[in-house]
Scaffold this motif. Structure first.
Motif, short mmCIF file in Angstrom:
data_model
loop_
_atom_site.label_atom_id
_atom_site.label_comp_id
_atom_site.label_asym_id
_atom_site.label_seq_id
_atom_site.Cartn_x
_atom_site.Cartn_y
_atom_site.Cartn_z
N PRO A 1 79.49 102.90 47.50
CA PRO A 1 78.98 104.26 47.67
C PRO A 1 77.80 104.32 48.63
N ARG A 2 77.95 105.08 49.71
CA ARG A 2 76.83 105.29 50.64
C ARG A 2 75.82 106.27 50.06
N ARG A 3 76.27 107.08 49.13
CA ARG A 3 75.36 108.06 48.52
C ARG A 3 75.34 107.82 47.01
N VAL A 4 74.16 107.85 46.45
CA VAL A 4 73.97 107.67 45.02
C VAL A 4 73.01 108.74 44.54
N TRP A 5 73.36 109.42 43.45
CA TRP A 5 72.38 110.33 42.86
C TRP A 5 72.44 110.24 41.35
N PHE A 6 71.30 110.55 40.75
CA PHE A 6 71.13 110.38 39.31
C PHE A 6 71.18 111.72 38.58
N VAL A 7 71.73 111.68 37.38
CA VAL A 7 71.75 112.84 36.48
C VAL A 7 71.37 112.35 35.09
N ASP A 8 70.93 113.28 34.24
CA ASP A 8 70.61 112.89 32.87
C ASP A 8 71.86 112.57 32.07
N GLU A 9 72.93 113.32 32.32
CA GLU A 9 74.18 113.15 31.59
C GLU A 9 75.33 113.59 32.47
N ILE A 10 76.41 112.82 32.49
CA ILE A 10 77.60 113.19 33.25
C ILE A 10 78.49 114.04 32.34
N PRO A 11 78.90 115.22 32.77
CA PRO A 11 79.71 116.08 31.90
C PRO A 11 81.08 115.47 31.62
N THR A 12 81.48 115.53 30.36
CA THR A 12 82.78 115.00 29.96
C THR A 12 83.52 116.02 29.10
N SER A 13 84.83 115.86 29.04
CA SER A 13 85.65 116.68 28.16
C SER A 13 85.54 116.15 26.73
N PRO A 14 86.11 116.84 25.73
CA PRO A 14 86.03 116.36 24.35
C PRO A 14 86.64 114.98 24.15
N THR A 15 87.53 114.55 25.06
CA THR A 15 88.12 113.22 24.93
C THR A 15 87.50 112.22 25.88
N GLY A 16 86.31 112.54 26.39
CA GLY A 16 85.59 111.55 27.19
C GLY A 16 85.96 111.48 28.65
N LYS A 17 86.87 112.34 29.10
CA LYS A 17 87.20 112.35 30.52
C LYS A 17 86.04 112.98 31.30
N ILE A 18 85.64 112.33 32.38
CA ILE A 18 84.59 112.89 33.21
C ILE A 18 85.13 114.12 33.94
N ILE A 19 84.38 115.22 33.85
CA ILE A 19 84.80 116.47 34.50
C ILE A 19 84.19 116.47 35.91
N LYS A 20 84.94 115.94 36.85
CA LYS A 20 84.39 115.73 38.19
C LYS A 20 84.11 117.04 38.92
N ARG A 21 84.88 118.09 38.58
CA ARG A 21 84.63 119.36 39.24
C ARG A 21 83.30 119.97 38.83
N ALA A 22 82.74 119.48 37.70
CA ALA A 22 81.46 120.01 37.22
C ALA A 22 80.27 119.26 37.79
N LEU A 23 80.51 118.22 38.58
CA LEU A 23 79.42 117.47 39.17
C LEU A 23 78.85 118.25 40.34
N GLY A 24 77.55 118.44 40.33
CA GLY A 24 76.90 119.23 41.38
C GLY A 24 76.72 118.44 42.66
N PRO A 25 76.15 119.06 43.67
CA PRO A 25 75.90 118.38 44.95
C PRO A 25 74.82 117.32 44.79
N PRO A 26 74.76 116.35 45.70
CA PRO A 26 73.73 115.31 45.62
C PRO A 26 72.33 115.91 45.53
N GLY A 27 71.54 115.30 44.68
CA GLY A 27 70.16 115.76 44.54
C GLY A 27 69.23 114.59 44.48
N HIS A 28 68.51 114.44 43.39
CA HIS A 28 67.53 113.36 43.24
C HIS A 28 68.20 111.99 43.42
N GLY A 29 67.62 111.17 44.26
CA GLY A 29 68.11 109.82 44.40
C GLY A 29 69.18 109.64 45.46
#
Length: 496
Positions: free
Chosen positions: A464-492
C-alpha cells in the motif's frame, strides 16, 4: 415439512430440558413450544396466514425464538430485521416484502412507528413481561401448518456491503437441511451448550446457532450484544462447549488480558468472512481450541463448505463442501478451471436459495444452470480443499497488475500493532488504481513502518502506497468489512 416441526419434535422428546438461557433466565423446550403456539394463535387472530410476511425486529433474546417459530408454525414467512435499523431502512424493507406485521423490541419503538407509517404496516412491541402476560391470555394452537419443502420460510435482507440489499428467499428445506448438516458435522448433542453471540436475524446465527441447536436438542445461551469480556464470563458460567463466531470476535477475545483457559470448549467455528491466518495461529496457541473455518453466504442458507476435525482440517482453507453440496471454481464463461488456478466459486445443492424476492432478473443472474455464482474468487487444491482469495468486486487493478486485497490484509495482520485492516483501491490518474490500507491499531505505529512491513513481504506492485488510520473499521453483523463505508484518506495518509 415445516421448520417449526423441529421444535415440536424436540419438545416431545426433551420436555423440561432447557433450550434457551439469557443470564439467569431459562426457557425449556416445552415452554418454547407452548409460547410459540400461543404466538401462532395470536397471529391468526390478526388475520395472518400461510404465505403472509411478518417482520421480526428483535435482538438475541428468548422472544426471538418464540416469535420465529410462532410465525413459521402457521405457515407465514419470517422477515428478520436488524434491531438497529433506522426509519428509512425499515420503511424500505417493510414496503419491499409487503409485511403484514412487524414484531419489534420495545427499544425500537420510535424508529418502527416512523418506518411503518410509510407502508401502513401494523406493529407489535415486545416488552418481556408484558409480552408474556399477553401470550398467557391466548390459548395455544399446537397444530403446525404443513408446508412443502420448497415453500418460503424466511426472507433475509442481505447486509448490502456494496449495493442495495436484496430479499433472499430461503425455504423450509434450505434451512432445515442446513441446520441438520451443521448439527451432524459438529456432532451437536443434548449436552452441548452453544454460545448465541451471532445475531439471530442473520443466516449464520439463525441456522448454525438457533436451528441447529434445536435440531440437536442442545442449549443456546444468548448474548444480546457481543462483548469479549462478557463472552468469556458466559463461556465459563454456562459451560459453553461450542463457540461460533466471526473473525472480529476472535480478535476481540485475543485482546482480553490474562485469559488462557477455555478448556470446556470443544469446537470453535469461524465464518462470515475470511479468518486471517495470524489470528487463527495466535488464538489456537493461546486458548488450545482449534478453529474450524467454514464458508457460506445468506443465499446458501448459509453453510456451503467447512473444515472438519483431524485430517479434514487444513488451516487457511475454507474446507470442503458439506454433505450434498457441490462447489466449483470457474472462469468467466462458467467453465471449471484447473486445480490451483483462481476463478469464481459457484455452489449447487439443497442449500441454494429459492431466489431474490420479487427480482427474477437478479435471480437469473445469480443462479445459472442450478449453480449459484457467489462473486467470491477462490481456488481448489488436489485434495478438494477450497481457498478463498477475495471478492471479485474488491480486486484492485494497479497499472495492469492484479492485486488481491486479502493477501495484503493478511500481511498487515501479522504486524503486532495491527488490530483490523482493510485494503482498497483508490483512483490514480496514471495507474488507474492505487493500493491503500485502512488500519485500526492496538498501539501507535508510523504509517511508513506498516508500508515497509508489507513491502518486504509482497511483490513491489502490491504494497500500500497510502495508509490511513481509523478508530474502528465498519463491519457487517457477520464481520464482513463494509468497504463502501470507508471514508477518504485522512490522518496518517502517506504517498510514495
Amino acid at each position: 415439512m415445516n421448520l417449526a416441526d423441529r421444535l415440536r419434535a424436540a419438545a416431545e422428546r426433551l420436555g423440561g430440558r432447557t433450550v434457551l438461557t439469557l443470564d439467569r433466565e431459562g426457557l425449556s423446550y416445552r415452554a418454547l413450544e407452548v409460547m410459540s403456539a400461543r404466538v401462532g394463535a395470536m397471529l391468526r387472530r390478526r388475520g395472518i396466514g400461510p404465505g403472509d410476511r411478518v417482520a421480526v425486529m428483535l435482538p438475541n433474546v428468548p422472544e426471538f425464538a418464540v416469535v420465529y417459530y410462532g410465525v413459521l408454525r402457521i405457515g407465514a414467512v419470517v422477515v428478520p430485521l436488524d434491531p438497529l435499523l433506522k426509519r428509512r431502512e425499515i420503511a424500505a424493507y417493510l414496503g419491499d416484502c409487503a409485511a403484514r406485521l412487524v414484531v419489534a423490541w420495545h427499544a425500537c419503538a420510535e424508529a418502527v412507528e416512523a418506518g411503518s407509517a410509510a407502508t401502513g404496516t401494523d406493529y407489535l412491541f415486545v416488552v418481556p413481561e408484558e409480552f408474556r402476560r399477553l401470550l398467557r391470555s391466548v390459548a395455544p394452537e399446537h397444530g403446525v401448518v404443513p408446508r412443502e419443502g420448497g415453500e418460503t420460510a424466511v426472507i433475509l435482507y442481505s447486509a448490502g456491503t456494496t449495493a442495495r440489499a436484496k430479499g433472499i428467499e430461503l425455504t423450509h428445506a434450505n434451512l432445515g437441511g442446513n441446520a441438520a448438516t451443521v448439527a451432524r458435522m459438529h456432532a451437536l448433542g443434548v449436552d452441548d451448550v452453544v454460545l448465541g453471540a451471532l445475531p439471530l436475524y442473520h443466516a449464520f446465527g439463525q441456522t448454525c446457532a438457533l436451528n441447529a441447536t434445536v435440531h440437536a436438542g442442545g442449549r443456546l445461551t444468548l448474548m444480546p450484544r457481543f462483548d469479549a469480556a462478557r463472552a468469556l464470563e458466559v463461556i465459563r458460567r454456562d459451560g459453553v462447549t461450542v463457540f461460533q463466531g466471526v473473525p472480529a470476535m476472535y480478535i476481540a477475545l485475543l485482546e482480553q488480558p490474562g485469559v488462557s483457559d477455555l478448556s470446556l470448549l470443544r469446537i470453535c467455528a469461524s465464518g462470515g468472512s475470511a479468518m486471517p491466518p495470524a489470528v487463527l495461529r495466535a488464538y489456537e496457541e493461546r486458548f488450545g481450541c482449534a478453529i474450524v473455518e467454514g464458508y457460506g453466504l445468506s443465499e446458501t442458507s448459509p453453510v456451503s463448505a467447512s473444515n472438519r476435525g483431524g485430517a479434514g482440517r487444513r488451516p487457511g482453507s475454507i474446507g470442503r463442501p458439506v454433505r450434498d453440496v457441490e462447489m466449483r471454481v470457474v472462469d468467466d464463461a462458467g467453465r471449471p478451471v484447473p486445480c490451483g488456478e483462481i476463478g469464481e466459486i459457484v455452489v449447487r445443492g439443497p442449500n441454494v436459495m429459492k431466489g431474490y424476492w420479487n427480482d427474477p432478473a437478479a435471480t437469473a443472474e445469480a443462479v445459472r444452470g442450478g449453480w449459484f455464482h457467489t462473486g467470491d474468487l477462490g481456488r481448489v487444491d488436489e485434495d478438494g480443499f477450497f481457498f478463498l482469495v477475495d471478492r471479485r468486486r474488491d480486486v484492485i487493478i494497479r497499472g495492469g497488475y492484479t492485486v488481491y486485497p486479502r493477501e495484503v490484509e493478511e500481511v498487515l495482520y501479522e504486524h503486532p500493532a495491527v488490530r483490523q485492516a482493510a485494503v482498497v483501491g483508490v483512483p490514480h490518474p496514471e495507474l488507474g488504481e492505487e493500493v491503500a490500507a485502512v488500519v485500526a491499531v492496538r498501539s501507535e505505529v508510523p504509517p511508513e513502518e506498516l508500508r515497509a512491513w508489507v513491502r518486504e513481504r509482497v511483490a513491489a506492485y502490491k504494497y500500500p502506497r497510502r495508509v490511513w488510520f481509523v478508530d474502528e473499521i465498519p463491519t457487517s453483523p457477520t464481520g464482513k468489512i463494509i468497504k463502501r463505508a470507508l471514508g477518504p484518506p485522512g490522518h496518517g495518509a502517506v504517498s510514495p
